[in-house]
Structure formats: C-alpha cells, structure tokens
Write an enzyme that holds these catalytic residues in place. Structure first.
Site, PDB file in Angstrom:
ATOM      1  N   TYR A 345     -15.839  38.384   4.254  1.00  0.00           N
ATOM      2  CA  TYR A 345     -16.478  38.744   2.993  1.00  0.00           C
ATOM      3  C   TYR A 345     -17.485  39.885   3.191  1.00  0.00           C
ATOM      4  CZ  TYR A 345     -17.526  37.834  -1.843  1.00  0.00           C
ATOM      5  OH  TYR A 345     -17.630  37.965  -3.204  1.00  0.00           O
ATOM      6  N   GLU A 379     -23.707  36.469  -3.827  1.00  0.00           N
ATOM      7  CA  GLU A 379     -22.334  36.581  -3.392  1.00  0.00           C
ATOM      8  C   GLU A 379     -22.081  35.870  -2.061  1.00  0.00           C
ATOM      9  OE1 GLU A 379     -19.368  40.377  -3.424  1.00  0.00           O
ATOM     10  OE2 GLU A 379     -21.480  40.739  -3.735  1.00  0.00           O
ATOM     11  N   LYS A 440      -6.097  47.617   0.713  1.00  0.00           N
ATOM     12  CA  LYS A 440      -7.055  46.610   0.278  1.00  0.00           C
ATOM     13  C   LYS A 440      -6.575  45.878  -0.974  1.00  0.00           C
ATOM     14  CE  LYS A 440     -10.850  45.041  -1.872  1.00  0.00           C
ATOM     15  NZ  LYS A 440     -11.217  44.094  -0.864  1.00  0.00           N
TER      16      LYS A 440
HETATM   17  P1  ATP Z   1      -9.367  43.553   2.103  1.00  0.00           P
HETATM   18  O1  ATP Z   1     -10.711  43.760   1.483  1.00  0.00           O
HETATM   19  O2  ATP Z   1      -8.912  44.761   2.840  1.00  0.00           O
HETATM   20  O3  ATP Z   1      -8.386  43.038   1.125  1.00  0.00           O
HETATM   21  P2  ATP Z   1      -9.812  40.891   2.954  1.00  0.00           P
HETATM   22  O4  ATP Z   1      -8.729  40.370   2.119  1.00  0.00           O
HETATM   23  O5  ATP Z   1     -10.063  40.228   4.234  1.00  0.00           O
HETATM   24  O6  ATP Z   1      -9.579  42.445   3.246  1.00  0.00           O
HETATM   25  P3  ATP Z   1     -11.398  40.604   0.521  1.00  0.00           P
HETATM   26  O7  ATP Z   1     -10.171  40.791  -0.257  1.00  0.00           O
HETATM   27  O8  ATP Z   1     -12.549  41.486   0.201  1.00  0.00           O
HETATM   28  O9  ATP Z   1     -11.181  40.856   2.108  1.00  0.00           O
HETATM   29  O10 ATP Z   1     -11.837  39.077   0.439  1.00  0.00           O
HETATM   30  C1  ATP Z   1     -13.068  38.669   0.976  1.00  0.00           C
HETATM   31  C2  ATP Z   1     -12.878  37.534   1.946  1.00  0.00           C
HETATM   32  O11 ATP Z   1     -12.514  36.329   1.259  1.00  0.00           O
HETATM   33  C3  ATP Z   1     -11.777  37.724   2.956  1.00  0.00           C
HETATM   34  O12 ATP Z   1     -12.189  38.528   4.029  1.00  0.00           O
HETATM   35  C4  ATP Z   1     -11.428  36.315   3.378  1.00  0.00           C
HETATM   36  O13 ATP Z   1     -12.334  35.797   4.338  1.00  0.00           O
HETATM   37  C5  ATP Z   1     -11.599  35.579   2.060  1.00  0.00           C
HETATM   38  N1  ATP Z   1     -10.312  35.546   1.358  1.00  0.00           N
HETATM   39  C6  ATP Z   1      -9.856  36.447   0.471  1.00  0.00           C
HETATM   40  N2  ATP Z   1      -8.651  36.098  -0.003  1.00  0.00           N
HETATM   41  C7  ATP Z   1      -8.336  34.936   0.608  1.00  0.00           C
HETATM   42  C8  ATP Z   1      -7.217  34.068   0.558  1.00  0.00           C
HETATM   43  N3  ATP Z   1      -6.188  34.304  -0.250  1.00  0.00           N
HETATM   44  N4  ATP Z   1      -7.226  32.976   1.347  1.00  0.00           N
HETATM   45  C9  ATP Z   1      -8.254  32.709   2.161  1.00  0.00           C
HETATM   46  N5  ATP Z   1      -9.343  33.496   2.235  1.00  0.00           N
HETATM   47  C10 ATP Z   1      -9.391  34.593   1.484  1.00  0.00           C
HETATM   48 MG    MG Z   2     -12.574  42.830   1.881  1.00  0.00          MG
HETATM   49 MG    MG Z   3      -8.254  41.104   0.356  1.00  0.00          MG
END
Ligand code: ATP
Ligand code: MG
Ligand code: MG
Length: 509
Positions: A345, A379, A440
């Site tokens: 996050y 957040e 992303k």
């Molecule tokens: P990106 O930002 O490049 O998509 P990410 O998916 O890791 O990378 P976010 O989409 O910003 O990051 O989501 C924030 C965080 O919430 C993630 O890093 C992860 O730890 C958690 N998260 C997001 N989507 C899921 C999911 N579908 N299942 C489990 N955890 C999730």
């Molecule tokens: Mg992210």
């Molecule tokens: Mg993501």
C-alpha cells in the site's frame, strides 16, 4: 517472545491532576483490554490498552514520566546506539522513554515507526504520531483533563459530556460532528498543558519538497536496499502474510519478504464475482513458491461491508473508502490466528503511480499535492486489519523509503514511457518480467469496487453526474451512524444510507 503483533495496538488515555478515573473504551480493534494507572507527581495517567498478551511492554515509567505506546519502531538499532547499553531491552515503550529522557519531545524526530504515543510528565502531556500519522491519534483536551485515543469512538461519550469549551487545538483537524475532538497531525507532537488543555504543536517530519538527481543505477540500488531494510524490519523475525495483487508494489514486497522468511511465505489475494487479479497474483505466488490463497467476495457482500470500512478507518473520504473497502472485506474474511501482514500500500503516492501520462511537471505536481494532503485520510490505519485482530504494516511508507521515493526527481519515476520506473527496475531481478512490466491497476479497480459502488447509486436513481458527490454523502451518513452515534456496523445497512442520500438529492433538485 511472539512478535506477531506489537505489544499494544490501540489505547484510550486520560491524563489529569488528582486521583484515578474509570475509563470506558470503545474500539473496533480486536484484542484484550488492560488497564494502566500511573500516579505521577502532579498528574495521573490512566489508560486502557488493546493488546495481545504483553501489555506491560507497551507502558514505560521512570521517575515523573510515564508513557503508553501503540504500534512499533523500525529503527531500533539506530536508536539504541545513542543510548547506554540495555536501554531498549524492555521493548519499544522503554526505548522511547529512554530517548525522551535525553532529547525530550525531540525524541520523536528520531523515530521511524508505525505508532501513536502519549507521554505524561510534570504538567505536560505529549501526544505524538509517527511521521505519516499512520496510527491515527485523537485528542479531547479540556482544562484539568486531556483525553487521547487511537479511535474516535472512544472519545465520543466524553465529547458529549465535555462542554464544547473543550479547548481548540491550533493546526489540528477537527473531527466531523464530534465537538472538541481533534486529530493529532501526522509527523507531529502536541505538547499539552494538563491544567489548561492548551496545546502547542511541534513538527517532527515533513515530506521533502526538494528532488534529487541520481544516476539510474544509484537510484535503483538505493530503492532496492532501502525497501529491503523496511521489509526486514517489518517481518520482525516472524512468518508474515503478504496481501498480494500481482501488481508491482505488493509483488516487490512479497519478493523481499520471501527472502527474509524461513520456509514458505504466505500470500493472499482477494477478488469479487465481478473482477479479480487472481491470474496475475498467481504468477507471483508460483514464482516465489508461496503458500497462496484466494478469497472471492460477492459484490453485494462487499458493498454491504461499507459500514465496517468506515467504522474501522474512521475516514470520511469516499475515494479512500473505495480503496479500503476491498481490503476490509479481505481482512474480515481472514479468520484464524492473528497475523503480521505486509502490504504494498502507498507506493503510488510518492511515485505518482496513478499518473498515466508522460509529462513530468504534472507528475511532480501530483506528488507534491498528495504528500501535502494525505494527513487525516487514515489510509494507512492498522484498525482495518485490527478488526480481525491482525496487524498490518506498509513498507513503502517506512520513513526512509518515503523520504527516498518522494525526493527522487520526476524523470526517475516516469522513464522510457513506464510508470514507477525506478521501482520496477529495482525489482527486476526478483520477479517475472510480466510482473515487473504489468501496468498499474488500483485495488478499487481490480476488485470492481468503484464501478459497483457507482452502479448501486445509479440503481437508486442518482444521476451519473451526481455519483461522486453521492458517494461522499453516503460515506458521511455511515460515519455518523457507526462513529458519531456508535452503532455497531452490523446494524447499519449500506442500502439504507444509499436510499437516504438518494431521497435527499431528489428533494434538493
Ligand atoms: P499497482 O499499484 O502497480 O497496481 P499493487 O496492486 O501492489 O501495485 P495497489 O493496486 O495500489 O498496489 O494496491 C495497494 C495494496 O493493496 C497492494 O499493494 C496490496 O498489498 C493490496 N491489494 C491490492 N489489491 C489486492 C488484491 N486483489 N488482493 C490482495 N491484496 C490486494
Ligand atoms: Mg500500488
Ligand atoms: Mg494494484
């Protein structure tokens, strides 16, 4: 000693001249409650801690100073190096106490952690957050008594009793509809006088506003090493669980955590019947050899958990609630023993991951704006996973990682047409190429949360142009029920809040 959870994950504190007082805490955070009573020379510190078995490690007392700490520190080695041998042996609260004896409130400038703390000494009460305010802290100061708590709900009954003369707190945000209660700013200490309730704010951290030019390889090495330290500090010698989407942010954390975990790492993904990222997360889980689990949550259930997301986060920001709702549902579905959870996050804030175009001025404008406005959104709150007794922590918002990432010149964040270039490059040796290059996708998008919340409102007759405003009103409506009025979230229905907002919007047409 079991370090799955910090010694305490929340507290309600009352500091006042004179004898002890009973406290009636209300926490969404799950855990045992332990009372604390410390009689000092000119005031008493009463508290109730939320803990998981070792509350004494969250309290420290020496001479005329006593403190309680919820959360944990990540730069212990640095900190003990400025103290006499043995000073940090009793845990993070004792370490903080020793630092306060040397530096007074400037001790908080030294800390890299995820915590909220309250200190009583002389006639003073110090209320402090970590650099990011990642463990929210609220105060209700009045002449002759200062109350502080990690959740608003614990202060609501007293706020109703305290005349609104409750002292104003300069430079601190007021809490919606709870008179007298203020949120301690991120990266700050409030120095309160317990006799008058007057507060003076000292900042202990601010996001860098300058940017550093670095060679590509220096930047990627620095990111890799700094993030690795942050992940290692957060695994605390335990076997953590990584909540994994298969995006670069959480995949990077999982890869680094796997390297510091004995035996297989646990990873967990959530999806809905509308949308999921299971395939992408599966690629990473297979690559790392993690014990991987998928949880599917029906969209109707997901939307039904809006009251839980607001109850836990105590946030009134509709965008934030859309990010937190799928994670709330994930954590609520994670039953069984308490876990230490690492997330990816927050990486997108210093790296402008949401910035889907090439222009650098706009990118840095977005970073500067987001870093100036994150405070108070909650957040990063640990209460989200705390409602099932788990402890979550976010390596990208480690103080050192954040300082580094925010301060990189924009061309390292967006480079060769790639978003989050420096992070992708730093992780390229640890993850499959398709993961490193994956575009992303926000958690609110990957789970279909934003679109299904919009649909729910449109089905209630709200025109498309009003959707965002309506979401804000729905979230406020729910906040007023579960935080201000203290109703249990299970007794508040998303559908009722939607109907009320739809009716109100229709009337005002
Ligand atoms: P990106 O930002 O490049 O998509 P990410 O998916 O890791 O990378 P976010 O989409 O910003 O990051 O989501 C924030 C965080 O919430 C993630 O890093 C992860 O730890 C958690 N998260 C997001 N989507 C899921 C999911 N579908 N299942 C489990 N955890 C999730
Ligand atoms: Mg992210
Ligand atoms: Mg993501």
């Amino acid at each position: 000693m079991d370090q799955t959870l910090p010694a305490a994950t929340g507290f309600l504190v009352s500091a006042h001249p004179g004898g002890g007082q009973g406290l009636a805490p209300v926490f969404a955070t799950q855990g045992s409650h332990a009372p604390v009573a410390q009689a000092l020379r000119s005031q008493t510190l009463d508290a109730v801690l939320v803990h998981s078995g070792a509350p004494e490690r969250a309290v420290a007392r020496s001479g005329d100073m006593a403190l309680v700490l919820a959360g944990e520190l990540y730069n212990r080695e640095e900190l003990v190096s400025v103290l006499p041998p043995g000073a940090g042996d009793g845990g993070d609260a004792h370490l903080l106490l020793a630092l306060l004896k040397v530096y007074d409130l400037h001790a908080f400038r030294l800390l890299n952690g995820r915590f909220a703390a309250v200190v009583a000494t002389g006639d003073r009460v110090l209320a402090a957050t970590d650099h990011a305010g990642s463990v929210p802290l609220y105060i209700l100061p009045a002449p002759g008594r200062v109350l502080a708590a990690t959740e608003i709900k614990s202060l609501v009954p007293e706020a109703a009793r305290t005349p609104p003369s409750g002292r104003p707190v300069p430079e601190a945000r007021r809490v919606r509809r709870v008179p007298g209660v203020h949120q301690v700013p991120a990266g700050a200490v409030l120095d309160l006088d317990v006799r008058t309730g007057a507060a003076v704010r000292t900042r202990t951290w601010t996001p860098p506003v300058s940017r550093r030019v670095m060679a590509e390889s220096d930047a990627t090495t620095a990111v890799r090493e700094t993030l690795e330290r942050a992940v290692r500090a957060r695994t605390a010698g335990t076997a953590p669980l990584v909540v994994l989407s298969g995006g670069i942010d959480s995949s990077g954390v999982a890869a680094l955590a796997a390297a510091h975990t004995e035996g297989p790492l646990d990873t967990l993904s959530m999806g809905t019947d509308t949308s999921d990222e299971f395939a992408e997360a599966g690629v990473v889980a297979t690559h790392l050899g993690s014990r991987h689990r998928e949880i599917t949550i029906p969209t109707a259930d997901l939307l039904g958990q809006l009251p839980h997301a607001v109850w836990a986060s105590e946030s009134v920001d509709p965008d934030i609630i859309e990010y937190l709702l799928p994670l709330t549902a994930l954590y609520r579905a994670l039953d069984g023993p308490a876990r230490r959870i690492l997330t990816g996050y927050g990486a997108d804030i210093p790296l402008a991951g949401m910035h889907r175009e090439d222009r650098l001025p706009q990118l840095d404008t977005a970073v500067a704006l987001d870093m100036a406005t994150f405070d108070g959104l909650n957040e990063m709150t640990p209460v989200l996973s705390g409602i099932r007794g788990h402890w979550s922590t976010h390596p990208y918002w480690d103080r050192d990682v954040l300082d580094l990432l925010v301060g990189l010149e924009a061309g390292l964040k967006r480079r060769y047409g790639r978003d989050k270039w420096v992070l992708r490059e730093a992780m390229s040796g640890l993850l499959p190429e398709e993961t490193v290059n994956r575009p992303k996708l926000g958690v609110h998008e990957g789970s279909g949360t934003t679109s299904s919340f919009s649909l729910l409102l449109m089905d209630a007759g709200i025109p498309e142009a009003d959707i965002h405003r309506a979401k804000r009103l729905v979230v406020q409506e729910i906040f007023d029920r579960v935080v201000v009025e203290g109703l249990p979230p299970a007794e508040v229905a998303t559908a009722d809040a939607v109907r009320q907002v739809a009716d109100r919007l229709k009337e005002s047409e």
